[in-house]
Design an enzyme around this catalytic site. Structure first.
Site, PDB file in Angstrom:
ATOM      1  N   LYS A 112      88.482  50.702  98.316  1.00 31.53           N
ATOM      2  CA  LYS A 112      87.592  51.319  99.294  1.00 31.53           C
ATOM      3  C   LYS A 112      87.760  52.843  99.199  1.00 31.53           C
ATOM      4  CE  LYS A 112      87.632  53.031 103.282  1.00 31.53           C
ATOM      5  NZ  LYS A 112      86.598  54.071 103.187  1.00 31.53           N
ATOM      6  N   GLY A 128      96.057  59.047 101.917  1.00 27.88           N
ATOM      7  CA  GLY A 128      95.289  59.691 102.976  1.00 27.88           C
ATOM      8  C   GLY A 128      96.231  60.382 103.940  1.00 27.88           C
ATOM      9  N   SER A 129      95.754  60.565 105.159  1.00 22.77           N
ATOM     10  CA  SER A 129      96.536  61.311 106.144  1.00 22.77           C
ATOM     11  C   SER A 129      97.709  60.474 106.668  1.00 22.77           C
ATOM     12  CB  SER A 129      95.631  61.700 107.309  1.00 22.77           C
ATOM     13  OG  SER A 129      95.091  60.525 107.883  1.00 22.77           O
ATOM     14  N   THR A 130      98.711  61.162 107.170  1.00 26.55           N
ATOM     15  CA  THR A 130      99.866  60.461 107.735  1.00 26.55           C
ATOM     16  C   THR A 130      99.444  59.642 108.957  1.00 26.55           C
ATOM     17  OG1 THR A 130     101.422  62.036 106.816  1.00 26.55           O
ATOM     18  CG2 THR A 130     102.158  60.828 108.759  1.00 26.55           C
ATOM     19  N   GLY A 157      97.959  56.567 107.687  1.00 25.82           N
ATOM     20  CA  GLY A 157      99.037  55.824 107.015  1.00 25.82           C
ATOM     21  C   GLY A 157      99.852  54.999 108.006  1.00 25.82           C
ATOM     22  N   GLU A 176     100.764  57.168 100.159  1.00 29.32           N
ATOM     23  CA  GLU A 176     100.822  58.567  99.704  1.00 29.32           C
ATOM     24  C   GLU A 176     100.128  59.384 100.782  1.00 29.32           C
ATOM     25  OE1 GLU A 176     102.350  59.612  97.128  1.00 29.32           O
ATOM     26  OE2 GLU A 176     102.636  57.798  95.951  1.00 29.32           O
ATOM     27  N   CYS A 219      97.201  67.381  98.601  1.00 30.43           N
ATOM     28  CA  CYS A 219      98.300  67.023  99.504  1.00 30.43           C
ATOM     29  C   CYS A 219      99.605  67.705  99.113  1.00 30.43           C
ATOM     30  CB  CYS A 219      98.494  65.516  99.475  1.00 30.43           C
ATOM     31  SG  CYS A 219      98.672  64.917  97.793  1.00 30.43           S
ATOM     32  N   GLU A 234      99.477  69.933 108.667  1.00 31.92           N
ATOM     33  CA  GLU A 234      98.748  70.056 107.411  1.00 31.92           C
ATOM     34  C   GLU A 234      97.347  70.589 107.694  1.00 31.92           C
ATOM     35  OE1 GLU A 234      97.583  66.421 105.441  1.00 31.92           O
ATOM     36  OE2 GLU A 234      98.355  67.227 103.557  1.00 31.92           O
TER      37      GLU A 234
END
Ligand code: NAD
Length: 516
Positions: A190, A243-245, A248, A265, A302, A403
């Site tokens: 996706k 993607g973003s934390t 995640g 990641e 990232c 970030e």
């Protein structure tokens, strides 16, 4: 800072439409997403808007192809040949796909040719080589006491899912798809709903390279709907997410219901430490390297070095040199070959970055340059931010902790190396870090103390398939690429067998304490 005008855009009557790819065939939907150029806001393509029924169909196709053995039962060398063939196809289409990428997410063409399309081809070759050399079966020792011998086998996991963001979609997809296919798994990807085009092209190329129908599927849809269904799906055995934390954490939680294997990641806030021993001869190269660390792809990487730690003795001179150098950079249309910096991905992304810049000023940091959208008629459409350098930053400010994902660096002054290391590690993230020094020994001793999955000395963004990529702390779980990449996509199984039992041995009875 110089600027480049956009190339002539020829108007088209109809933009191309891209369906999904499920079970070896294009699948469309009633609703569509619009893909607009981040440089001009022009409509460049439309994409099918998938829903949870498409995920269910894609997972069913992947499961059926896995269970049939049509791919998993091929020898590793046969699977490697398909991956090599795809790498050749990507290389042959490099320019065309790089242009598609530049149009879709604003990556400068020069960067896209290499990082967005060239690297994925190299990655496929790496995974092909791993398939050929991986130790699929290891002999296990004969256990004399149990009259048992055996082997340890690495077997494919089953249906693997990959969810990837918009910044480097093909590369981040191939990091997952490559080892999954090398190991004999079936896959559902996706991509981000506004940057799926190169991943959809990959589906066509895998098919041409000889991958059987159903082994590779792409569903385009919203993260919280389609991505969440994929993560929760009971027939998916592994989820690999970039993607973003924040998302995640959500993925870990959604995957827990079916105890899936998870690799993540996530975000970063890379510390980039310049030591105080930089010689005058090295200075220009170090200044350029530190700009490259946070400006590559307009900071939308990232692993960027977004906290620049400068020793007090060098600080003022170093900042001055950076500001002078930034003035030479060309900000412009991603398709122009001399563009150093393109747009940022979207209106939301631009506004988020401007919000962080405002917060930096509110918290007392000083702008050495940038801080706004560039002026000029070519920037009236699209989403642009000047390279932005903040000085006077302390590590408790939001611009040092969160970030930003834009062309913004927070410069933090330090007095001692111990202080610099403490600042570098004072973050929830642990993805990347840099150390710049004219002494390799000193640099290595600092690198050893940085809590990050990747630390580069006198360089940044070193992306080579042979090195593992990934982060510590809240930057992720597991590693992609590197020599052990197939471990994440295989299950370990022991197969033992009873050897000829001697007359005087009663192993089962002994285990259960039964006197036979
Ligand atoms: P994001 O987390 O918002 O989205 C990433 C993907 O997850 C998208 O495909 C999205 O549709 C999907 N998604 C969103 N919500 C979901 C949910 N609830 N369930 C399942 N899927 C969901 O990230 P983004 O803003 O698109 O990308 C930027 C982020 O990605 C940054 O934080 C960046 O650091 C990170 N990133 C990390 C790496 C790495 O290798 N560590 C590489 C590139 C980007």
């Amino acid at each position: 800072m110089t600027t480049t005008a956009p190339p002539q855009v020829t108007s088209t009557t109809k933009v191309p439409h891209h369906p999904m790819w499920i079970n070896g065939a294009p699948v469309d939907s009633d609703e569509h997403f619009e893909i607009r150029s981040p440089a001009t806001e022009e409509l460049v393509a439309t994409v099918a808007k998938g829903d949870t029924s498409h995920i269910d169909a894609a997972v069913a196709a992947a499961k059926a192809s896995f269970e049939s053995g049509v791919w998993r039962d091929r020898t590793p060398a046969e699977r490697a040949a398909v991956l090599d063939a795809v790498a050749d196809r990507l290389d042959a289409r490099n320019e065309e796909l790089a242009q598609l990428q530049a149009m879709e997410n604003g990556a400068p063409l020069r960067v896209a040719r290499w990082a967005h399309i060239g690297l994925p081809a190299a990655q496929f070759r790496h995974f092909a080589e791993l398939a050929r050399t991986y130790q699929w079966v290891k002999p296990a020792p004969v256990l004399a006491s149990m009259s048992t011998g055996g082997m340890v086998r690495q077997e494919p996991v089953g249906v693997c899912a990959a969810i990837v963001p918009w910044n480097v979609p093909l590369q981040l997809a191939v990091n997952k798809v490559g080892p999954a296919l090398a190991a004999g798994n079936s896959v559902v990807v996706k991509p981000d709903e506004h940057a799926p085009l190169t991943v959809l092209e990959l589906a066509a190329e895998l098919e041409r390279a000889g991958l059987p129908a159903g082994v590779f599927n792409v569903v385009t849809g919203l993260g919280e709907e389609v991505g969440a269904r994929l993560t929760e799906h009971p027939d998916v055995r592994k989820i690999a997410f970039t993607g973003s934390t924040a998302v995640g954490r959500e993925i870990m939680s959604l995957a827990s219901g079916t105890v899936k294997r998870v690799t993540l990641e996530l975000g970063g806030k890379g510390p980039n430490i310049v030591l105080d021993d930089i010689s005058e001869a090295d200075m220009a190269r170090v200044v350029d390297g530190c700009l490259f660390a946070f400006l590559t792809f307009s900071g939308q990487a990232c692993e960027s070095g977004t906290r620049l730690l400068l020793p007090a003795a060098l600080h003022d001179d170093f900042v001055e040199r950076m500001v002078r150098r930034v003035a030479d950079l060309r900000i412009g249309h991603p398709m122009a070959d001399d563009t150093d910096l393109g747009p940022v991905f979207s209106r939301a992304q631009r506004d988020r970055i401007l919000g962080y810049i405002a917060s930096g000023l509110e918290e007392g940091a000083t702008l050495a340059c940038g801080g706004k959208s560039p002026a000029g008629p070519q920037f009236e459409q699209g989403f642009w931010i000047e390279p932005t350098i903040f000085t006077g930053v302390t590590n408790d400010m939001r611009i040092a902790r969160e970030e930003i994902f834009g062309p913004v660096v927070a410069v933090i002054k330090y007095e001692t190396i111990d202080e610099a290391i403490a600042i570098a590690n004072d973050t929830i993230y642990g993805l990347s870090g840099g150390v710049w020094s004219s002494s390799t020994d000193r640099a290595v001793s600092v690198a050893e103390k940085i809590d990050a999955g990747m630390v580069w000395i006198n360089d940044f963004h070193v992306l080579d398939s042979r090195y593992p990529f990934g982060g510590m702390k809240q930057s992720g779980l597991g590693r992609e690429l590197g020599p052990d990449a197939l471990d994440e996509y295989t299950e370990t199984k022991q197969v033992t067998y009873a050897l000829g039992r001697r007359e005087d041995e009663k192993p089962y009875a002994l285990l259960f304490g039964i006197d036979l």
